[in-house]
Design an enzyme around this catalytic site. Sequence first.
Site, PDB file in Angstrom:
ATOM      1  N   LEU A  28       0.815  -1.214   0.000  1.00 45.49           N
ATOM      2  CA  LEU A  28       0.000   0.000   0.000  1.00 45.49           C
ATOM      3  C   LEU A  28       0.849   1.265   0.000  1.00 45.49           C
ATOM      4  O   LEU A  28       0.550   2.224  -0.707  1.00 45.49           O
ATOM      5  CB  LEU A  28      -0.929  -0.005   1.218  1.00 45.49           C
ATOM      6  CG  LEU A  28      -2.156  -0.910   1.131  1.00 45.49           C
ATOM      7  CD1 LEU A  28      -2.752  -1.128   2.510  1.00 45.49           C
ATOM      8  CD2 LEU A  28      -3.208  -0.321   0.197  1.00 45.49           C
ATOM      9  N   ASP A  77      11.036   3.666   4.700  1.00 46.42           N
ATOM     10  CA  ASP A  77      10.912   2.220   4.885  1.00 46.42           C
ATOM     11  C   ASP A  77      12.191   1.722   5.546  1.00 46.42           C
ATOM     12  O   ASP A  77      13.291   2.198   5.209  1.00 46.42           O
ATOM     13  CB  ASP A  77      10.715   1.512   3.543  1.00 46.42           C
ATOM     14  CG  ASP A  77      10.118   0.115   3.686  1.00 46.42           C
ATOM     15  OD1 ASP A  77      10.823  -0.771   4.215  1.00 46.42           O
ATOM     16  OD2 ASP A  77       8.959  -0.078   3.292  1.00 46.42           O
ATOM     17  N   ILE A  80      10.678   4.849  12.740  1.00 48.09           N
ATOM     18  CA  ILE A  80       9.483   5.640  13.078  1.00 48.09           C
ATOM     19  C   ILE A  80       9.036   5.428  14.515  1.00 48.09           C
ATOM     20  O   ILE A  80       8.116   6.104  14.979  1.00 48.09           O
ATOM     21  CB  ILE A  80       8.313   5.330  12.128  1.00 48.09           C
ATOM     22  CG1 ILE A  80       7.878   3.864  12.257  1.00 48.09           C
ATOM     23  CG2 ILE A  80       8.681   5.673  10.692  1.00 48.09           C
ATOM     24  CD1 ILE A  80       6.558   3.548  11.595  1.00 48.09           C
ATOM     25  N   ASN A 128       1.556   4.458   7.598  1.00 49.18           N
ATOM     26  CA  ASN A 128       1.158   3.232   6.913  1.00 49.18           C
ATOM     27  C   ASN A 128       1.898   1.997   7.416  1.00 49.18           C
ATOM     28  O   ASN A 128       1.367   0.892   7.347  1.00 49.18           O
ATOM     29  CB  ASN A 128       1.406   3.408   5.410  1.00 49.18           C
ATOM     30  CG  ASN A 128       1.300   2.112   4.639  1.00 49.18           C
ATOM     31  OD1 ASN A 128       0.221   1.569   4.437  1.00 49.18           O
ATOM     32  ND2 ASN A 128       2.450   1.575   4.216  1.00 49.18           N
ATOM     33  N   TYR A 178      -2.765  -7.167  17.116  1.00 50.69           N
ATOM     34  CA  TYR A 178      -2.944  -6.294  15.950  1.00 50.69           C
ATOM     35  C   TYR A 178      -4.276  -5.554  16.028  1.00 50.69           C
ATOM     36  O   TYR A 178      -4.350  -4.344  15.783  1.00 50.69           O
ATOM     37  CB  TYR A 178      -2.875  -7.162  14.695  1.00 50.69           C
ATOM     38  CG  TYR A 178      -3.048  -6.441  13.386  1.00 50.69           C
ATOM     39  CD1 TYR A 178      -2.016  -5.700  12.828  1.00 50.69           C
ATOM     40  CD2 TYR A 178      -4.248  -6.528  12.677  1.00 50.69           C
ATOM     41  CE1 TYR A 178      -2.175  -5.054  11.597  1.00 50.69           C
ATOM     42  CE2 TYR A 178      -4.414  -5.896  11.458  1.00 50.69           C
ATOM     43  CZ  TYR A 178      -3.379  -5.158  10.930  1.00 50.69           C
ATOM     44  OH  TYR A 178      -3.543  -4.523   9.730  1.00 50.69           O
ATOM     45  N   LYS A 181      -4.809  -1.511  16.247  1.00 48.97           N
ATOM     46  CA  LYS A 181      -5.564  -0.806  15.217  1.00 48.97           C
ATOM     47  C   LYS A 181      -6.789  -0.102  15.800  1.00 48.97           C
ATOM     48  O   LYS A 181      -7.198   0.959  15.308  1.00 48.97           O
ATOM     49  CB  LYS A 181      -5.975  -1.777  14.113  1.00 48.97           C
ATOM     50  CG  LYS A 181      -4.805  -2.264  13.256  1.00 48.97           C
ATOM     51  CD  LYS A 181      -4.070  -1.113  12.600  1.00 48.97           C
ATOM     52  CE  LYS A 181      -3.112  -1.571  11.526  1.00 48.97           C
ATOM     53  NZ  LYS A 181      -2.347  -0.437  10.940  1.00 48.97           N
ATOM     54  N   THR A 192      -0.966  -7.134   0.251  1.00 51.93           N
ATOM     55  CA  THR A 192       0.332  -6.627   0.698  1.00 51.93           C
ATOM     56  C   THR A 192       1.141  -7.781   1.273  1.00 51.93           C
ATOM     57  O   THR A 192       0.636  -8.896   1.417  1.00 51.93           O
ATOM     58  CB  THR A 192       0.166  -5.550   1.784  1.00 51.93           C
ATOM     59  OG1 THR A 192      -0.312  -6.168   2.991  1.00 51.93           O
ATOM     60  CG2 THR A 192      -0.814  -4.459   1.358  1.00 51.93           C
TER      61      THR A 192
END
Length: 292
Positions: free
Chosen positions: A18, A37, A64, A90, A161, A165, A195
């Site tokens: 993505l 990345d 990050i 992302n 996860y 989220k 992905t």
Amino acid sequence: MGICENRTVIITGAGGGLGRAYALTFAAEGAQVVVNDIRLDAALAVCEEIRGQGGKALANAGDITNMASAEAIVAAACAEFGEVHVLVNNAGICRDRMFASLTESDWDDVMRVHLKGHFCLANVLARRWRDAAKAGNQIDARIINTSSGAGLQGSIGQSNYAAAKAGIAALTLVQAAELGRYGITANALAPAARTGMTEQVFGEMMKKPGGADFDYFDPANVAPLVVWLGSAESRQVTGRMFEAAGGLISLAEGWHTGAARDKGSRWLPAEVGAAVAELLEEGRPAQKVYGA
């Protein structure tokens, strides 16, 4: 002229999937793109694609999940392009196990990359944009977060996860409420696309079709929504959660106060059962947990 002409965007996890689709589409709409990345070779490859199409891009492999590194990412972006206008959070990882089998590192790794990873760059930029607004500058900035259907509905085998989220969904609401006064919007999306992460779980369902059939799970299908949210055209939209897959864009609805009973005084334990039964009868049931 594209809808993001002269806007600079930082996209995390943009070396593939993505993130790569977002980077290419932002660049096609005139944006200057910082391709972040942890795989520097992947980030460089995406930058080469963008430059090959006449766009401007900067590869970055900064961490990050670390505030000092986040400061350095923003500094590099500003040194190259002058200012940052859009952040697309992302990047993510999966450590899927049934809840009773999760390890502490499974939990901590997912929370660090998703939740702290959504915090660090956004916090650095929010402070920068806030200070610029207080100094009298016109700010038209965007934070675009990535939640998931797992975060909105839950997902069997993905409790870490899903929790991360769901946290991102709540974070987006608070960011929108707090930062709007400075000219900053915050929105999130729950994308469904092919992905590196989703292929591990939904590989057969998301595989690329043959022939001329529409590739429903192509990451490029999600990119137009993200790019529009990063444009000046979206300045009136904030605090929203979108779901996107194939040609579908939908608006996700969050928790609302539903059916209620107010006794006007303290409930007795023996009274609660009947009241709850009435609430459940009247209330709208939650969507099924994925995999249930």
